[in-house]
Design an enzyme around this catalytic site. Structure first.
Site, PDB file in Angstrom:
ATOM      1  N   GLY A 328      31.353  35.921  29.549  1.00  0.00           N
ATOM      2  CA  GLY A 328      30.098  35.695  28.818  1.00  0.00           C
ATOM      3  C   GLY A 328      28.960  35.399  29.779  1.00  0.00           C
ATOM      4  N   ALA A 329      29.289  34.659  30.847  1.00  0.00           N
ATOM      5  CA  ALA A 329      28.302  34.309  31.876  1.00  0.00           C
ATOM      6  C   ALA A 329      29.072  33.747  33.070  1.00  0.00           C
ATOM      7  CB  ALA A 329      27.311  33.280  31.346  1.00  0.00           C
ATOM      8  N   MET A 330      28.390  33.622  34.222  1.00  0.00           N
ATOM      9  CA  MET A 330      29.038  33.081  35.423  1.00  0.00           C
ATOM     10  C   MET A 330      28.054  32.218  36.195  1.00  0.00           C
ATOM     11  SD  MET A 330      31.572  32.665  37.334  1.00  0.00           S
ATOM     12  CE  MET A 330      31.436  31.626  38.789  1.00  0.00           C
ATOM     13  N   GLU A 331      28.530  31.001  36.562  1.00  0.00           N
ATOM     14  CA  GLU A 331      27.653  29.955  37.101  1.00  0.00           C
ATOM     15  C   GLU A 331      27.364  30.062  38.596  1.00  0.00           C
ATOM     16  OE1 GLU A 331      31.920  28.106  37.276  1.00  0.00           O
ATOM     17  OE2 GLU A 331      30.823  29.441  35.941  1.00  0.00           O
ATOM     18  N   ASN A 332      27.229  31.285  39.140  1.00  0.00           N
ATOM     19  CA  ASN A 332      26.911  31.422  40.565  1.00  0.00           C
ATOM     20  C   ASN A 332      25.745  30.500  40.918  1.00  0.00           C
ATOM     21  OD1 ASN A 332      28.644  33.882  40.538  1.00  0.00           O
ATOM     22  ND2 ASN A 332      26.927  34.682  39.363  1.00  0.00           N
ATOM     23  N   HIS A 364      25.697  25.410  29.364  1.00  0.00           N
ATOM     24  CA  HIS A 364      27.040  25.408  29.967  1.00  0.00           C
ATOM     25  C   HIS A 364      26.960  25.802  31.443  1.00  0.00           C
ATOM     26  CE1 HIS A 364      31.527  26.231  29.759  1.00  0.00           C
ATOM     27  NE2 HIS A 364      31.189  26.906  30.852  1.00  0.00           N
ATOM     28  N   GLU A 365      26.246  26.896  31.716  1.00  0.00           N
ATOM     29  CA  GLU A 365      26.181  27.387  33.101  1.00  0.00           C
ATOM     30  C   GLU A 365      25.396  26.440  33.998  1.00  0.00           C
ATOM     31  OE1 GLU A 365      28.258  29.651  33.681  1.00  0.00           O
ATOM     32  OE2 GLU A 365      28.544  30.113  31.562  1.00  0.00           O
ATOM     33  N   HIS A 368      27.239  23.392  35.291  1.00  0.00           N
ATOM     34  CA  HIS A 368      28.090  23.665  36.458  1.00  0.00           C
ATOM     35  C   HIS A 368      27.343  23.513  37.783  1.00  0.00           C
ATOM     36  CE1 HIS A 368      31.848  24.978  34.733  1.00  0.00           C
ATOM     37  NE2 HIS A 368      31.336  25.999  34.078  1.00  0.00           N
ATOM     38  N   GLU A 387      35.740  23.603  33.248  1.00  0.00           N
ATOM     39  CA  GLU A 387      35.263  24.331  32.069  1.00  0.00           C
ATOM     40  C   GLU A 387      35.159  23.444  30.830  1.00  0.00           C
ATOM     41  OE1 GLU A 387      33.820  26.943  32.374  1.00  0.00           O
ATOM     42  OE2 GLU A 387      34.595  27.800  34.227  1.00  0.00           O
TER      43      GLU A 387
END
Length: 944
Positions: A328-332, A364-365, A368, A387
């Protein structure tokens, strides 16, 4: 005698030596066959999936050049790269192991695939040999001498890799804009794909600084974790390119690295010293689809800075929407990547649910950026903490950005109730695993499931509640400050929370780690049973199937330390009461004629059952003045009762009685809880004689809600003010139309016809579109379906296309459903990635159930071996088409299907097939036990 004695001793010696030899041979064979297991010194280091700790990276200097057109020699899209990693030797070794996957290396100096030098002018041993160990994904370099302890070295390599469309590592994503096919080069390094882009020490504890340079086509934009520092135009091998150099990153894990090259444009704003940018396709930005994300990011960042009591660690926050993205998304860190539907919000066509999704996923992202990125867990066996934490605080961040939504309460429906269903099965698993049990890349990926996200969020919410939020946050802030830019294990957080507990004189029955270990190290959750006639309170591992056997042993024998918040005589009791044994007595919980209610606001991760007398008193309260019971607990009573009935701990009629009061309920949470649970009844009963009395009962129940919203919205001309009222208005319309409320069906049919007459002007409110489209398709004929199909093919906003795609499966016309199913095998009609969704949507329609099952059986071999490979979710397909199975005939069909294709033909769906068989048998049993009683109950309520 003496001589004879000597010979005997010699014989014995030979026998002993022979036995030792045999034992040695057996041991060596065992090691060879088992991979050595615990005998590390026998297994070659490159056969172990975990890196040795001899070398620790300091920084990487990386240059990457993706080609956004096909290579004329190979026909492939490729990228080339150069990288230097500086590492420190902390223990003498003559071996370098560094992760590498699907990379081709250039031979340097006509000798080896790498070049090694000592930093600061010392000497480095020469390379003896190097090779790729494919199974464990290493570049292995053996040296002619040992690396010196304390010395730093630099390893240089040049690589070529494929810029594939596999959504892993450095990959390509394609989309069409204004009739032109475009390509984005983007990345997904998490969890183990950085090694597919450049050789690296690809474990979360191997943190380093990254110096990144990207070479890209002139006219495109390059982004990475750091801010662009230097952009120059250049010519390389006669090709005009742009070279972008970025500021070095903070010290971080490889999985957080991000690179994107595109012709996107952006919106920007500043929040304090932080630059915020939202990147997307040009048309999406020009249509204003990035505005909401831009507006919500600042307040969310502000909230987390206050919550953690630590400033945002970076100088910029980029967020980018990608057409093809696995998660859904990625917290880079500093460059968060999203699926388009999760970051973009179109004010004209998107619903309030789309808006809530955008707000909570951004929260959420961004959570992180501190918890996960600044401080990172040492290994993937504790993914749940990362998570689960981000999921819990995403509700807090979204609540700060949108305070009128009451979004914090929705964690109960979206996470707690959702994961209860999974965690009540014997196939569940604990939140934490042993570190050495999660080794393979596939095992790592499996950790990212509902247990990690939703149960993780639920138990952390419980912890924050019994500590109190200020104490929880104080311990959390100390933890983040003490471990900034490094790695931790879960116990480190419990330790810091315990310090905060002591500093604030919080009274707990046991230390934090003792309490939490029972929730983290054993699977499942308890049901707490309160007998209000005696005050006896007991706990038991809750299982949805009472006949199932738990084969996994628990170190705590499936007992928990349970914080019980409760109320009596309408008053919440001030102190939390702890249930610390299998059984205890709390005399204050004796009813004295008043109802008792436990687990207030469902802050505890458990279900509650009562003696029948207390259930009766709760029913009386619900029917006389339901608002005396908190709204979350009204949802809880429904959900607990239905699940206790599934587990045969209360009667089915008791569960159904929790819905009687809904005729006077207008709040979303209790209604949604009831509809979620009655969904199972519809699946089991909508093809039996029980269907009509159930429809009659539901119509009687929902009609007052339908009229309530008709009145509230001035005959459907306004949108309700409250966020949850907007949700419940959708429930009212969907259920009223589905159960045959004539006024509702006329309304949705009229709205849809108005749109058909003026296709350029869709007047249907975005929130209501899913419900209205489905209702109109169900009531309509071929003309409505054809119009819906043409609008689906023309849709330019992903969320609108998705609503139409689902609605097309709502028609009651068999030939249209058959045509729709046939389209799933033609990628010009339905994209391959959407085919599973269409087939399962048809199966969820009671008219389409058997059609979808027949279709899957007929085409399984073609879909599985040719058409759907890599794009169909076969597990979802099996689950979807068998969800209604509840008769011996259906079980037989399923068994024959399984027998025909055999285990080898199910692949990723193997577990789903096994679960489908298990679920079908359970459904048959449930129907035999409950069908008559449910039929009698519905008839008694509707006067049949």
């Amino acid at each position: 005698m003496g001589k004879c004695c000597k010979v005997s001793k010699l014989c014995i010696l030979f026998v002993v030596l022979a036995l030792i030899s045999i034992a040695t041979i057996v041991t060596l064979w065992t090691i060879a066959l088992t991979g050595g297991d615990d005998i590390d010194d026998v297994t070659a280091p490159w056969d172990s999936y975990r890196l040795p700790t001899d070398l620790v990276p300091d920084y990487y200097n990386i240059t990457l050049w993706p080609r956004l057109s096909r290579d004329p020699n190979t026909g492939l899209y490729i990228f080339t790269g150069r990288s230097t990693v500086e590492f420190k030797c902390v223990k003498e070794t003559d071996l370098i192991l560094i992760h590498s996957n699907k990379l081709n290396y250039t031979t340097l100096d006509d000798t080896h695939t790498a070049r090694l030098i000592a930093s600061g002018g010392g000497s480095a041993p020469s390379i003896k040999s190097s090779w790729l160990q494919l199974k464990t994904q290493y570049l292995v370099i053996q040296l002619n001498g040992k690396l010196s302890q304390g010395q730093k070295y630099q390893l240089y390599t040049e690589v070529t890799g494929e810029l594939a469309d596999d959504l892993e590592g450095f990959y390509r994503s394609e989309y069409e804009e204004d009739g032109v096919q475009k390509i984005v080069a983007t990345s997904q390094m998490h969890p183990t794909h950085a090694r597919k882009t450049f050789p690296c020490f690809d474990e979360p504890a191997m943190k380093a600084v990254f110096y990144m340079t990207l070479i890209h086509p002139a006219g495109t934009v390059a982004l990475s974790n750091g801010m662009e520092r230097d952009i120059v135009n250049n010519t390389i091998d006669g090709v005009a390119v742009t070279q972008t150099t970025f500021e070095p990153t903070k010290k971080m894990s490889t999985y957080l690295l991000a690179i994107v090259i595109s012709d996107y444009i952006h919106l920007n704003a500043t929040q304090g010293d932080t630059l915020i940018r939202i990147w997307a396709r040009r048309t999406a930005i020009e249509q204003g689809q990035g505005n909401y994300a831009l507006n919500v990011t600042g307040p969310v960042l502000d909230f987390f800075q206050l919550y953690y009591n630590i400033s945002y660690p970076l100088n910029k926050s980029d967020q980018i929407a990608l057409p093809d993205f696995y998660f859904g998304a990625m917290e880079n860190w500093g460059l968060v990547t999203y699926r388009e539907t999760n970051l973009l919000y179109d004010p004209v066509t998107s619903s309030n649910r789309n808006k809530e999704t955008t707000a909570t996923i951004i929260a959420h992202e961004l959570a992180h950026m501190w918890f996960g990125n600044l401080v990172t867990l040492r290994w993937w066996n504790e993914v749940w903490l990362n998570e689960g934490f981000a999921t819990y605080v995403s509700y807090l961040g979204a609540d700060h950005a949108e305070p009128s939504w009451d979004v914090k309460d929705l964690i109960i429906l979206d996470d707690v109730h959702r994961v209860f269903a999974v965690d009540a099965l014997t196939s569940s698993h604990p939140l934490s695993s042993k570190e050495d049990s999660i080794i393979l890349p596939g095992q790592i990926t499996e950790q990212f499931d509902a247990i990690s996200y939703s149960k993780g969020a639920a138990v952390l919410r419980m912890l924050s509640d019994f500590l109190s939020e200020p104490v929880f946050v104080q311990g959390l802030s100390m933890y983040l400050k003490d471990f900034a830019y490094s790695n931790t294990v879960g116990d480190d957080l419990w330790h810091h929370l315990q310090i905060a507990v002591k500093a604030n004189n919080v009274s707990l029955p046991y230390p934090v780690d003792d309490i939490m270990n029972r929730w983290v190290l054993q699977m499942g959750f308890p049901v707490v049973t309160i007998d209000t006639s005696t005050g006896k309170v007991s706990q038991k591992h809750f299982l949805l199937d009472p006949e199932s056997n738990v084969t996994v042993e628990s170190p705590y024998k499936y007992e928990w330390l349970i914080p019980v918040k409760w109320m009596k005589v309408g008053e919440v009791q001030r102190d939390i009461w702890w249930l610390m044994e299998k059984e205890a007595v709390n005399l204050e919980m004796r009813s004295s004629g008043f109802w008792v209610l436990a687990n207030i606001n469902v802050t505890g991760y458990y279900r509650v059952n009562y003696d029948l007398g207390n259930w009766e008193r709760l029913f009386t309260q619900l029917n006389s003045d339901h608002q005396a019971i908190p709204v979350i607990n009204r949802a809880q009573l429904v959900d607990d009762a239905f699940n206790l009935a599934r587990a045969q701990m209360v009667s089915t009629s008791l569960a159904l009685r929790t819905t009687l009061y809904l005729s006077v309920e207008t709040e979303y949470m209790p209604w949604q809880s009831a509809l979620d649970n009655l969904g199972y009844y519809y699946l089991m009963l909508d093809r039996t004689e029980v269907y009509q009395p159930m429809q009659d009962y539901m119509r009687k129940l929902v009609t007052p809600l339908f009229l309530y919203f008709k009145n509230m919205t001035s005959d459907w001309t306004n949108v309700p003010d409250r966020h949850t009222d907007q949700y419940n208005q959708v429930n009212a319309i969907r259920m009223a139309c589905r159960t045959g409320v004539t006024e509702c069906q006329n309304l949705t049919t009229t709205w849809f016809k108005q749109w058909m007459e003026n296709p350029q002007h869709n007047m249907i409110y975005p929130n209501l579109r899913s419900a209205v489209y489905c209702s109109a398709m169900a009531a309509g004929d071929e003309a409505e379906w054809e119009f819906g199909w043409s609008q689906f093919k023309k849709a330019t906003v992903a969320s609108e296309a998705s609503k139409l795609m689902s609605a097309l499966a709502c028609t009651n016309k068999t030939q249209l459903l058959e045509r729709y199913l046939s389209y799933t095998l033609n990628s010009t009609m339905i994209r391959k990635q959407d085919a599973t969704s269409v087939i399962t949507s048809v199966a969820s329609n009671r008219v389409g159930q058997s059609l979808a099952w027949d279709f899957v059986r007929e085409h399984w071999e073609y879909m599985f071996t040719q058409y759907g490979v890599g794009s169909f979710s076969f597990a979802s397909l099996i689950s979807g088409v068998t969800a209604r199975f509840s008769t011996p005939a259906e079980l037989q069909q399923l068994e024959e299907f399984v027998e025909k294709h055999g285990a080898a033909e199910f692949g990723s769906a193997t577990l789903a097939v096994k679960q489908a068989l298990e679920r079908t048998r359970a459904n048959i049993k449930w129907l035999q036990q409950n069908k008559q009683g449910i039929w009698d109950w519905f008839n008694s309520q509707t006067g049949h």
